[in-house]
Design a protein around this motif. Sequence first.
Motif, PDB file in Angstrom:
ATOM      1  N   UNK A  57       0.835  -1.198   0.000  1.00  0.00           N
ATOM      2  CA  UNK A  57       0.000   0.000   0.000  1.00  0.00           C
ATOM      3  C   UNK A  57       0.874   1.254   0.000  1.00  0.00           C
ATOM      4  N   UNK A  58       0.347   2.373  -0.528  1.00  0.00           N
ATOM      5  CA  UNK A  58       1.120   3.622  -0.528  1.00  0.00           C
ATOM      6  C   UNK A  58       1.225   4.168   0.888  1.00  0.00           C
ATOM      7  N   UNK A  85      -2.072   4.462   7.163  1.00  0.00           N
ATOM      8  CA  UNK A  85      -2.168   4.380   5.701  1.00  0.00           C
ATOM      9  C   UNK A  85      -2.685   3.027   5.228  1.00  0.00           C
ATOM     10  N   UNK A  86      -2.481   2.004   6.042  1.00  0.00           N
ATOM     11  CA  UNK A  86      -2.904   0.663   5.631  1.00  0.00           C
ATOM     12  C   UNK A  86      -4.424   0.580   5.464  1.00  0.00           C
ATOM     13  N   UNK A  87      -5.142   1.405   6.216  1.00  0.00           N
ATOM     14  CA  UNK A  87      -6.599   1.315   6.204  1.00  0.00           C
ATOM     15  C   UNK A  87      -7.288   2.468   5.448  1.00  0.00           C
ATOM     16  N   UNK A  88      -6.515   3.260   4.700  1.00  0.00           N
ATOM     17  CA  UNK A  88      -7.118   4.294   3.863  1.00  0.00           C
ATOM     18  C   UNK A  88      -7.901   3.636   2.729  1.00  0.00           C
ATOM     19  N   UNK A  89      -8.957   4.269   2.284  1.00  0.00           N
ATOM     20  CA  UNK A  89      -9.705   3.737   1.147  1.00  0.00           C
ATOM     21  C   UNK A  89      -8.934   3.997  -0.142  1.00  0.00           C
ATOM     22  N   UNK A 111       1.252  14.182  -3.662  1.00  0.00           N
ATOM     23  CA  UNK A 111       1.780  13.965  -2.317  1.00  0.00           C
ATOM     24  C   UNK A 111       2.861  12.878  -2.346  1.00  0.00           C
ATOM     25  N   UNK A 112       3.951  13.175  -1.715  1.00  0.00           N
ATOM     26  CA  UNK A 112       5.091  12.252  -1.687  1.00  0.00           C
ATOM     27  C   UNK A 112       4.718  10.981  -0.926  1.00  0.00           C
ATOM     28  N   UNK A 113       5.120   9.850  -1.475  1.00  0.00           N
ATOM     29  CA  UNK A 113       4.787   8.593  -0.812  1.00  0.00           C
ATOM     30  C   UNK A 113       5.749   7.489  -1.248  1.00  0.00           C
TER      31      UNK A 113
END
Length: 293
Positions: free
Chosen positions: A102-103, A139-143, A155-157
Amino acid sequence: MIPPARQKPVFRFAPSPNGRLHLGHALSALINADMAKAAGGRLLLRMEDIDIGRCTPEFETAIYDDLTWLGLAWEEPVRRQSEHLDEYRAALKQLIVRGLAYPAFMTRGEVKARAAQSEEQDRPWPRDPDGAPHYPEDDRFLTDSVRRKRIASGERHGWRLDMESAIASIGTALTWAETGDGETGEIAADPAAWGDVVLWRSDAPSSYHLSVTVDDAAQGVTHVVRGLDLFHATSVHRLLQTLLGLPAPRYHHHRLILGKDGRKLSKSQGDTALAELRKAGRTSEEIRRLLGL
């Protein structure tokens, strides 16, 4: 029927051309060369130059000079990680498609601050075997829609492995064969101890864990010989090998050369370079004796 020819063992020495080699590097290079010779195998050289900002052609040339002075010979061509970014990107894509990566939008500084704040309030924060704080679960649980919007906004990731999902997806315990200077035999891997490790950095392509796993498979490496400081990282590499369907080499984690203060030698700390020892009149034979070889 004539049996198929036995594959020669393949060893590799993989320095980063971001500084001058020191005695710790010499120990690893010489052990690799000695073990390859004893096994009737091949010795490969790889430049782990993904950190383009710090790695330079001058340091790479200096590595060749130092290794030649030590009496080493290796097969050509030398593999440079900077020339294989597409391979690492393809491996990452496999994990993303399977929902195992994930990002990640938080910086290392932000993660450290979050961990420090928690620990100041007497709430323990999980840390990996190297002492670095685990990445928060935010971040793991963002949609997916939120992720897409944040990425589209520039956005930097980076990208991180969803460790819990990755372990669940293989459904079996992982081990590796170890013959080094610490624990030996069949070692139980514990990738969960590392949390959601970085797969692709925001400030540089790929990560050590992903690139070294892909590299060893691409080069047909059968024996990974490296310092004991990377012993626990092998758990992550075994997980990635399994997820990506790559073969598992045998491992040999050797002793480290420590400074007077008890820490591992480091380029960044300015520890004595092999080139300086050479200028001082030391011979390669003396270096071997100094290293206990």
